[in-house]
Design an enzyme around this catalytic site. Sequence first.
Site, short mmCIF file in Angstrom:
data_model
loop_
_atom_site.label_atom_id
_atom_site.label_comp_id
_atom_site.label_asym_id
_atom_site.label_seq_id
_atom_site.Cartn_x
_atom_site.Cartn_y
_atom_site.Cartn_z
N GLU A 133 0.79 -1.34 -0.14
CA GLU A 133 -0.04 0.12 0.08
C GLU A 133 0.80 1.27 0.02
O GLU A 133 1.92 1.15 0.23
CB GLU A 133 -0.92 -0.04 1.10
CG GLU A 133 -0.30 0.05 2.46
CD GLU A 133 -0.95 0.95 3.78
OE1 GLU A 133 -1.44 1.99 3.26
OE2 GLU A 133 -1.15 0.50 4.77
N LYS A 178 -3.32 -1.05 14.99
CA LYS A 178 -2.78 0.19 15.87
C LYS A 178 -3.52 0.14 17.50
O LYS A 178 -4.74 -0.09 17.54
CB LYS A 178 -2.67 1.34 15.56
CG LYS A 178 -1.68 1.68 14.46
CD LYS A 178 -0.36 2.55 14.83
CE LYS A 178 0.56 2.61 13.99
NZ LYS A 178 0.30 3.01 12.66
#
Length: 309
Positions: free
Chosen positions: A26, A160
């Site tokens: 990405e 995260k």
Amino acid sequence: MSQSPIRMSEEVREALELGLPVVALESTIISHGLPRPRNLEVARDLEAVVRAGGAVPATIAVLDGEPLVGLDKRQLERIANDDGMRKLGHRDLAPALASGASGATTVSATAFLAAVAGIDVFATGGLGGVHRDWVTTQDESADLGLLARVPITVVCAGVKSILDVPATLQRLETLSVGVIGYRTAMFPGFYLRSSGLPVDWTVDTPEQVAAVMRAQVALGEPRSALIVANPVAEAEQLDPALHDRILAEALQAAEREGVTGQAVTPYLLGYLVEHTAGASLEANLAAVRGNVALAAEIACCCAVPTDRG
Ligand code: PSU
Ligand code: MN
């Protein structure tokens, strides 16, 4: 039927035709996730890690309204250094194409474009997920819904810790997205080896991941993504006590300063980098690197060379 607008680099097109291993990467992490000039170094380094693993890297982005699968040197530099790069999720692709815009692709847009191009394996750092303030904001990354609809294997280090990790795992279950731990029974915590939450399935080799992928194909439609959750190496993880302390501080600071919406993630990540003296950035990069290396191994295991390959 009109032709697909996706433009593959010569190298990626040839590799796919020959059935050689390809790993999608990405671009949002490059343009929006990392500080300059480190971001360009990292972009190049990740491509080098894929090559060292015997696969062809296909970094994905949209430039001047064209969805590109596989970038040349100049294109990679634009992603890293152009101030005008937008952040494009899957839903942004059509307007970006129609208006000739340029932007980096998130996991949702990258997974979609990679799957359409015929790429089976995609490596990233962490997935988007459910935000901690979901009850008031309903902020859940489009990554999750898209992965429920796209057949691709995504190697990541979890999500995260600034997100609501239990809620994110629950959403993945509800959406029927497969999650397997790589050499771990725990869902990784991105900067940390463990988020403290278990996964239901564990595999220990790239061959075993490839076997799960073949079983998905054999089962037929509807297919969804397979998440291979790969923890950062023990020696490279952030000190867990430091992590917990700084994260708690960061969350409090964000609330105190009234940071909301799109600004929350960059604020928290910036706070972590600053208050860990860069250690969170190093753990982040180590995790991404490890994911990219594993993705190359998996791609090599499931590549089926054609007669010409
Ligand atoms: N996690 C990271 N770094 C990132 C991202 C996630 O550690 O840069 C990016 C990915 O591209 C992911 C996106 O797909 O953020 C999710 O954004 P949102 O929450 O707006 O869907
Ligand atoms: Mn979000």
